[in-house]
Enzyme design. Sequence first.
Site, PDB file in Angstrom:
ATOM      1  CB  SER A 117      -0.965  -0.043   1.192  1.00 15.33           C
ATOM      2  OG  SER A 117      -1.977   0.923   1.058  1.00 15.33           O
ATOM      3  CG  ASP A 160      -6.814  -2.752  -3.126  1.00 12.23           C
ATOM      4  OD1 ASP A 160      -7.274  -1.680  -2.683  1.00 12.23           O
ATOM      5  OD2 ASP A 160      -5.599  -3.020  -3.115  1.00 12.23           O
ATOM      6  CG  HIS A 180      -5.857  -2.211   0.498  1.00  9.65           C
ATOM      7  ND1 HIS A 180      -5.071  -1.829  -0.560  1.00  9.65           N
ATOM      8  CD2 HIS A 180      -5.299  -1.638   1.602  1.00  9.65           C
ATOM      9  CE1 HIS A 180      -4.090  -1.053  -0.130  1.00  9.65           C
ATOM     10  NE2 HIS A 180      -4.202  -0.921   1.184  1.00  9.65           N
TER      11      HIS A 180
END
Length: 344
Positions: A167, A280, A310
């Site tokens: 991320s 995601d 995610h």
Amino acid sequence: MALRADEPHPEVELVLEQLAALNALPLNQYGPRGARDLFSQFNADEDEPEVGRVHDFTVPGYQPQEGEQRDPVPVRHYRPGEANEDRPTVVYYHGGGFVIGSLDSHDVTCRHICNRAQVNVVSVDYRLAPEDPFPAAIEDAYAAASYVHEHPEEVDGNGQLAVMGDSAGGNLSAAVCQMARDRREDAAAAGETGEGTREPAMPIPDIDRQVLLYPAVDARQDRPSWEQNKEGYFLVEEDMLWFFGCYYGSDVHQKNPYAFPLEGDLHDLPPGTVVTAGFDPLRDEGIAYAEKLGQAGVDVEHRNYDDVIHGFLTMLTEPVELERAHEAIGDICENLQRGFGIYE
């Protein structure tokens, strides 16, 4: 092949039901400190899987120029238990929207990577926003990669180096690669012209591989995956916009490739692996980055796990454990070993 399954994996469905039952507010409603406290409640209570050694220390902070230096950066070194010789090193940057996350939040993930790939892992506790907005995190990220490159012996390294992150950490991994490439080219150009031949303030890391796990690399908020997955799948739009505001503070950074790596020229970068998740919001920007790497002539492998959300790669032990996370970690570690030429 479809990028998003018809439904999330049954284990993921259960996780989403459990999260919904908590009736928790979006993270931004708690403020930065409250969000960090809430996020830390999901940290594992056990030091598993076991690795050979875990050691916390600090590395020198970023040097914008000679005579100026940021504060030292805390890091955590994981050494594989079965290694009887120096091994490659992975510098790991945790996720959390540049606002939350810590060495502890990603301890289990780093242990699995260390154990399964049989590599050193150096996890970086970079400065967080909004207390320290852009470019604080990328400064710390670059400083850590620079130090590990220059001093591999301090982490039992053999000189081979990869950067990896999930991320926000995927953003930092990509940006560090671009920074290193740019500084190497600048130094070479200065040498050719005889102008500005002063050595860079910091050693330029020689990075062998970049591993980007559902990376946040784009300022755009209108890709199909954002619209499909912005509510109900763990990472929600309200929090994404809050993270952006805390870290970037202004739209003036939107064309800066060290803020949003998809804006950059991607030539002459290390080989890469990009992992995306079907449910995601960031899926499509990760795919776009992998495609742009390939178009720039960079050797890249893209893996999409179509039935997960995610953050799934941190879901490796109780209270949240997914078999798909273990499967993906195994794939990533095999990929690392091939890239480093490790054959167990």
